[in-house]
Design a protein around this motif. Structure first.
Motif, PDB file in Angstrom:
ATOM      1  N   UNK A 159      43.964  20.703 -20.924  1.00  0.00           N
ATOM      2  CA  UNK A 159      42.722  20.281 -20.457  1.00  0.00           C
ATOM      3  C   UNK A 159      41.729  21.278 -21.457  1.00  0.00           C
ATOM      4  N   UNK A 160      41.862  22.253 -21.355  1.00  0.00           N
ATOM      5  CA  UNK A 160      41.070  23.153 -22.065  1.00  0.00           C
ATOM      6  C   UNK A 160      40.951  22.706 -23.451  1.00  0.00           C
ATOM      7  N   UNK A 161      42.225  22.521 -23.980  1.00  0.00           N
ATOM      8  CA  UNK A 161      42.268  21.834 -25.448  1.00  0.00           C
ATOM      9  C   UNK A 161      41.342  20.943 -25.817  1.00  0.00           C
ATOM     10  N   UNK A 162      41.477  20.172 -24.945  1.00  0.00           N
ATOM     11  CA  UNK A 162      40.859  18.725 -24.825  1.00  0.00           C
ATOM     12  C   UNK A 162      39.380  18.927 -24.975  1.00  0.00           C
ATOM     13  N   UNK A 163      39.012  19.782 -23.731  1.00  0.00           N
ATOM     14  CA  UNK A 163      37.594  19.970 -23.769  1.00  0.00           C
ATOM     15  C   UNK A 163      36.882  20.952 -25.201  1.00  0.00           C
ATOM     16  N   UNK A 164      37.780  21.702 -25.738  1.00  0.00           N
ATOM     17  CA  UNK A 164      37.486  22.461 -26.829  1.00  0.00           C
ATOM     18  C   UNK A 164      37.112  21.512 -27.964  1.00  0.00           C
ATOM     19  N   UNK A 165      37.996  20.290 -28.022  1.00  0.00           N
ATOM     20  CA  UNK A 165      37.622  19.381 -29.234  1.00  0.00           C
ATOM     21  C   UNK A 165      36.268  18.719 -28.808  1.00  0.00           C
ATOM     22  N   UNK A 166      35.932  18.345 -27.681  1.00  0.00           N
ATOM     23  CA  UNK A 166      34.707  17.902 -27.223  1.00  0.00           C
ATOM     24  C   UNK A 166      33.642  19.053 -27.742  1.00  0.00           C
ATOM     25  N   UNK A 167      33.867  20.337 -27.491  1.00  0.00           N
ATOM     26  CA  UNK A 167      32.752  21.198 -27.684  1.00  0.00           C
ATOM     27  C   UNK A 167      32.740  21.009 -29.293  1.00  0.00           C
ATOM     28  N   UNK A 168      33.883  21.218 -30.075  1.00  0.00           N
ATOM     29  CA  UNK A 168      33.705  21.153 -31.590  1.00  0.00           C
ATOM     30  C   UNK A 168      32.832  20.070 -32.035  1.00  0.00           C
ATOM     31  N   UNK A 224      29.215  19.958 -30.870  1.00  0.00           N
ATOM     32  CA  UNK A 224      28.574  20.958 -31.695  1.00  0.00           C
ATOM     33  C   UNK A 224      28.132  20.396 -33.196  1.00  0.00           C
ATOM     34  N   UNK A 225      29.224  19.758 -33.631  1.00  0.00           N
ATOM     35  CA  UNK A 225      28.937  19.394 -35.038  1.00  0.00           C
ATOM     36  C   UNK A 225      27.992  18.342 -35.243  1.00  0.00           C
ATOM     37  N   UNK A 226      28.037  17.394 -34.159  1.00  0.00           N
ATOM     38  CA  UNK A 226      27.190  16.090 -34.007  1.00  0.00           C
ATOM     39  C   UNK A 226      25.851  16.724 -33.797  1.00  0.00           C
ATOM     40  N   UNK A 227      25.656  17.726 -32.817  1.00  0.00           N
ATOM     41  CA  UNK A 227      24.408  17.982 -32.200  1.00  0.00           C
ATOM     42  C   UNK A 227      23.785  18.758 -33.491  1.00  0.00           C
ATOM     43  N   UNK A 228      24.486  19.383 -34.417  1.00  0.00           N
ATOM     44  CA  UNK A 228      23.843  20.008 -35.549  1.00  0.00           C
ATOM     45  C   UNK A 228      23.500  18.900 -36.518  1.00  0.00           C
ATOM     46  N   UNK A 229      23.957  17.949 -36.479  1.00  0.00           N
ATOM     47  CA  UNK A 229      23.452  16.460 -37.202  1.00  0.00           C
ATOM     48  C   UNK A 229      22.177  16.335 -36.671  1.00  0.00           C
ATOM     49  N   UNK A 230      22.190  16.185 -35.512  1.00  0.00           N
ATOM     50  CA  UNK A 230      20.772  15.942 -34.960  1.00  0.00           C
ATOM     51  C   UNK A 230      19.687  16.498 -35.086  1.00  0.00           C
ATOM     52  N   UNK A 231      19.943  18.061 -35.014  1.00  0.00           N
ATOM     53  CA  UNK A 231      19.012  19.102 -35.300  1.00  0.00           C
ATOM     54  C   UNK A 231      18.393  18.965 -36.811  1.00  0.00           C
ATOM     55  N   UNK A 232      19.655  18.696 -37.675  1.00  0.00           N
ATOM     56  CA  UNK A 232      19.310  18.589 -39.158  1.00  0.00           C
ATOM     57  C   UNK A 232      18.394  17.365 -39.334  1.00  0.00           C
ATOM     58  N   UNK A 233      18.839  16.231 -38.862  1.00  0.00           N
ATOM     59  CA  UNK A 233      18.071  15.132 -38.757  1.00  0.00           C
ATOM     60  C   UNK A 233      16.319  15.388 -38.492  1.00  0.00           C
ATOM     61  N   UNK A 234      16.253  15.954 -37.393  1.00  0.00           N
ATOM     62  CA  UNK A 234      15.143  16.559 -36.975  1.00  0.00           C
ATOM     63  C   UNK A 234      14.193  17.065 -37.831  1.00  0.00           C
ATOM     64  N   UNK A 235      14.934  18.045 -38.362  1.00  0.00           N
ATOM     65  CA  UNK A 235      14.076  19.084 -39.519  1.00  0.00           C
ATOM     66  C   UNK A 235      13.697  18.167 -40.751  1.00  0.00           C
ATOM     67  N   UNK A 236      14.524  17.345 -41.150  1.00  0.00           N
ATOM     68  CA  UNK A 236      14.403  16.534 -42.178  1.00  0.00           C
ATOM     69  C   UNK A 236      13.281  15.415 -42.228  1.00  0.00           C
ATOM     70  N   UNK A 239      26.635  13.283 -25.938  1.00  0.00           N
ATOM     71  CA  UNK A 239      27.171  13.453 -24.720  1.00  0.00           C
ATOM     72  C   UNK A 239      28.571  12.636 -24.583  1.00  0.00           C
ATOM     73  N   UNK A 240      29.363  12.979 -23.733  1.00  0.00           N
ATOM     74  CA  UNK A 240      30.706  12.415 -23.576  1.00  0.00           C
ATOM     75  C   UNK A 240      30.635  11.222 -22.703  1.00  0.00           C
TER      76      UNK A 240
END
Lengths: 306, 313, 258
Positions: free
Chosen positions: A216-225, A228-240, A278-279
């Motif tokens: 379960x934790x490994x699955x959750x880790x993938x979600x986290x990753x 994080x990756x997508x959220x960074x995209x959102x932040x980046x998009x906002x900045x631009x 979100x999931x």
């Protein structure tokens, strides 16, 4: 005969009376000198001096100081505004007299560090436990204690993860330590480390529940990753652009991705109007630290497994 | 008045660490010692003599029974001022000199300070230690310690003196002196109660003796009475080299040495032997009654005790 | 009665002196003067602290060792060597003997402490060249040390009345060590529950409470001593010694001197 009986009677009576009288005096003396034994900590606060003075009986004296430390803590704990100023020196003396008295580190790490229940001196607690680890490198409990001070009092997940991880490498360490290390690493955003630790747990454990939990934790880790990756995209998009992406498709296009990323269950992630990734089914990823709706509480069952 | 009345004093020790079994050191003892006599308490080593003395001194407590000393209950502390005691093989504070020791004992016995000095000097003279009174007792020989012991026993001029083996460890001269001292005490009207396993001492000194063996009293009486219970014999010595046939037939053995012949015959044969010698014109040298010694009595008593084990005599 | 006790006491004192017990004073003086000269070369202020701490600790340890080693033999040695027979066959009661022996030993220790105290003050004068008012506190500490000796004396006499010298020494030393941590023992008893609490509390009150007598480190820091404590420690020492001596009399009065 008679004479002897008389003497015995008088001596017996005298003995009992004297014992009672001496006990009463002693009781009053105790009231006169509260914490008297602790006064000497103020005068003799050098563990080295005490070690010399114990004439080689350091073990015994350590036990005495350990009792004093507990006694001191116990008596202070009842006060409305407790002052634990002598707790650290008492524990330091104890452990330097007997560096292998693990219970003293255990106790010290908790009550010396805790702001709520103890002295609130996490730095001294860390010092104490590190001294313990130096002298007992093969005792996983000390790494565990150290990790907890970092985690609970200092919220330093990275150091906590490091401590738990070192502990997990000690032979015979409780498997739980590795799990804690992984969890801390996850909290700290060290996904690589966390994945490695959880994978190791998953592969080595024989306990079904732990295995399930690791999975379960490994699955959750993938979600986290992913999140994080997508959220960074959102932040980046906002900045631009100065605004939030209107849809997942717009985000993906901006990030140069051609496919909607899916969670381990195959469900695509969603983008909320507030710009949060979100999931779809939060209950499936109760261990994830990211991608869950704000204020999300995992169902009780999932929580029970670490 | 009796100096000592022992009324059934009895001592049983529990021996063994785990399963304690009783050991009778002294069976109930009845004994009276009259005022002014020298009383000998005889028995082999381990017979119970020292136990009896320790009981009387209050050093050991009896299992049962009691005693009266000088007419008073023996535990009465006032009795102790009037008795003297010499333990067996005495040992004293060896860091003191003889003079200091007697001085200390004088203090404990309540000898008034004024008389003490004089009394100590007198006793030191009496026991022949005046020349070494300044010497620490650690340098004393066994015989000298025995003298110190006797000195301390008579120091406070007691009415009754208990001596446990007073002659042991002394040379013949010393024994002679102790004997004289005891007779002098008797002469002064004091009572002497002494224990010994040396019979000749008792025989020479005692008015009466008691014999004890394995914690039991075997006999009490005057020395003469005890010895006369066995038929006497007579030793006859004459000048000559031959034994007449008639005499030879009567006696078991005769000793010829030089020009003397010596035979021992029963008392009732004495006249017959002398008649024969007259007839044979032999020259009679001596006729000596051989009284049975206390030792013979003693040996006899013990032998009988062994054969009829358990029965008191 | 009083005269006999005094005679026994003075003879006990004489024995100790002739046994060269007071020779320990030489070792004491050497130790102290050596320390005084040495610390004279260390920094100011702490030298006084060292001399007081070292001096008083040595007074206390020397005295305890003497108290135990003489005390344990006081009765048992006299039985073993049979010197007691000629004493107890005199108008001396057994309890008088015990009390006399106790006073003799206590007197020996007081005299011994007196000379050692002179040594401590001498060393103190050597390092600080003057006496200040707070130095009077040393007298209080010495007084407490003497009270401690009285307790140890009575205890070793108690053990001597029924046990061999070696065992008595072991008992007395153990009680001395336990007694030095008696306060911890009572704290410990307070933390226990049920049966063990009762037992531990009982034990904590029966063992000698010596920690209240040790004020060496606090007076070295010129902390004042409460008058109340002086009074209560005095009472405690007297009661405790009286208890131990009563026990010794009780046992000795019943003993067969084989």
């Amino acid at each position: 005969m008679k004479h002897r009986k008389k003497i015995s009677l008088i001596a017996g009576a005298c003995m009992v009376l004297s014992l009672v009288a001496s006990s009463i005096v002693l009781h009053r003396t105790d009231q006169l000198r509260p914490q008297a034994t602790l006064d000497e900590v103020l005068f003799l606060n050098s563990p080295k001096v005490i070690k010399r003075a114990s004439l080689g009986f350091d073990g015994l004296v350590a036990c005495i100081y350990w009792t004093r430390a507990v006694q001191y803590f116990g008596s202070r704990f009842r006060y409305a505004e407790p002052n634990y100023s002598l707790l650290a020196p008492l524990l330091e003396i104890t452990t330097q007299l007997d560096p292998h008295l693990v219970v003293a580190y255990d106790f010290g790490s908790t009550f010396l560090a805790s702001k709520q229940y103890g002295a609130g001196e996490p730095e001294r607690a860390i010092e104490l436990v590190n001294y313990g680890i130096q002298n007992n490198p093969d005792n996983w409990r000390l790494y565990y204690d150290l990790g907890f001070v970092y985690y609970m009092e200092l919220k330093d997940y990275k150091s906590a993860a490091e401590a738990f991880e070192r502990g997990s490498r000690v032979p015979n360490a409780h498997p739980f330590v590795k799990i804690l290390a992984a969890q801390m690493a996850q909290h700290a955003g060290e996904y690589q480390t966390a994945r490695m630790l959880w994978s190791a747990t998953f592969q080595t454990t024989h306990d079904k529940q732990i295995k399930q939990s690791a999975f379960e934790h490994l699955r959750a880790l993938r979600v986290d990753e992913d999140v994080t990756h997508l959220q960074d995209g959102v932040t980046h998009f906002g900045e631009r652009t100065g605004r939030l992406p209107a849809s997942m498709a717009e985000l993906l296009a901006a990030m140069g991705l051609d496919r909607v990323p899916v969670d381990p269950d195959g469900n695509p992630y969603k983008l909320t109007p507030e710009g949060r990734v979100e999931v779809r089914v939060p209950d499936d990823f109760a261990f994830a630290t990211k991608g869950l709706p704000p204020g999300y509480k995992p169902p009780p069952k999932a929580h029970a497994q670490f | 008045m009796a100096a000592i009345e022992i009324l059934g004093l009895e001592k049983t020790y529990k021996i063994g660490f785990w399963r304690k079994r009783p050991k009778h050191a002294l069976y109930p003892l009845q004994l009276t010692v009259e005022d002014g006599e020298i009383f000998g308490f005889l028995g082999p080593n381990g017979a119970g003599k020292t136990t009896t003395l320790k009981l009387l001194m209050g050093l050991v407590y009896p299992t049962a029974g009691s005693a009266r000393i000088l007419g008073r209950e023996w535990t009465d502390p006032s009795v102790k001022a009037q008795i003297g005691f010499l333990p067996e093989q005495p040992y004293f504070y060896d860091y003191l000199t003889a003079h200091e020791l007697l001085e200390y004992y004088g203090q404990l016995s309540g000898v008034p300070a004024k008389q003490r000095k004089q009394r100590v000097d007198q006793v030191l003279h009496q026991v022949g230690l005046r020349d070494v009174q300044g010497l620490q007792l650690r340098k004393f020989s066994k015989g000298m310690l025995q003298r110190v012991g006797i000195g301390q026993a008579i120091l406070h001029d007691p009415k009754l003196v208990f001596l446990d083996e007073p002659m042991s460890g002394l040379d013949p001269m010393g024994r002679r002196e102790v004997r004289d001292l005891m007779e002098e005490l008797k002469h002064q009207g004091k009572t002497v109660f002494f224990s010994t396993h040396i019979l000749s001492d008792a025989e020479a000194l005692c008015d009466r003796v008691a014999i004890i063996h394995k914690g039991e009293l075997r006999g009490v009486g005057r020395v003469e009475d005890l010895t006369s219970t066995i038929q006497g014999k007579v030793e006859i010595i004459w000048q000559g080299t031959q034994v007449p046939a008639a005499i030879k037939a009567m006696v078991a053995e005769c000793h010829v040495s030089g020009d003397r012949v010596r035979v021992i015959v029963e008392e009732n044969q004495q006249d017959m032997v002398i008649d024969i010698l007259r007839r044979e014109r032999q020259r009679l040298v001596a006729v000596i009654p051989v009284r049975t010694s206390l030792e013979a009595y003693f040996v006899e008593k013990l032998r009988r005790a062994e054969t009829t084990a358990g029965s008191t005599i | 009665m009083r005269a006999r006790i005094a005679h026994i006491a003075s003879n006990t004192f004489r024995e100790a002196v002739r046994d060269r017990v007071l020779y320990n004073l030489i070792a004491f003086v050497l130790l102290l003067s050596g320390a005084a000269v040495l610390v004279g070369q260390i920094s100011i202020e702490i030298e006084k602290l060292v001399v007081i701490n070292l001096g008083l600790t040595a007074v206390s340890l020397f005295g305890v060792v003497i108290a135990i080693f003489i005390g344990i033999g006081l009765v048992s040695k006299e039985i073993e060597k049979r010197t007691l027979y000629t004493v107890l066959s005199r108008p001396v009661r057994r309890w008088e003997f015990i009390i006399g022996k106790f006073f003799g030993l206590a007197g020996t220790l007081v005299v011994n402490t007196f000379f050692m105290a002179i040594g401590v003050f001498g060393a103190l004068f050597y390092v600080s060249h003057k006496f200040v008012r707070a130095d009077a506190l040393i007298l209080v500490a010495l007084y407490f040390i003497i009270l401690e000796f009285i307790i140890i004396c009575s205890l070793s006499l108690l053990f001597s009345s029924f046990s061999s010298p070696l065992l008595s020494a072991v008992f007395a030393f153990s009680l001395f060590v336990i007694g030095s941590f008696a306060e911890d023992l009572r704290n410990f008893a307070g933390m226990a529950h049920g049966m063990s609490r009762w037992l531990a509390t009982g034990a904590a009150y029966v063992v000698p409470n010596l920690s209240a007598f040790n004020i060496i480190s606090s007076i070295a820091h010129e902390q004042p001593v409460a008058g109340q404590l002086v009074l209560q420690n005095t009472l405690y020492a007297l009661f405790y010694a009286s208890m131990a001596l009563s026990g010794a009399v009780l046992i000795f009065e019943r003993r067969d001197l084989k």
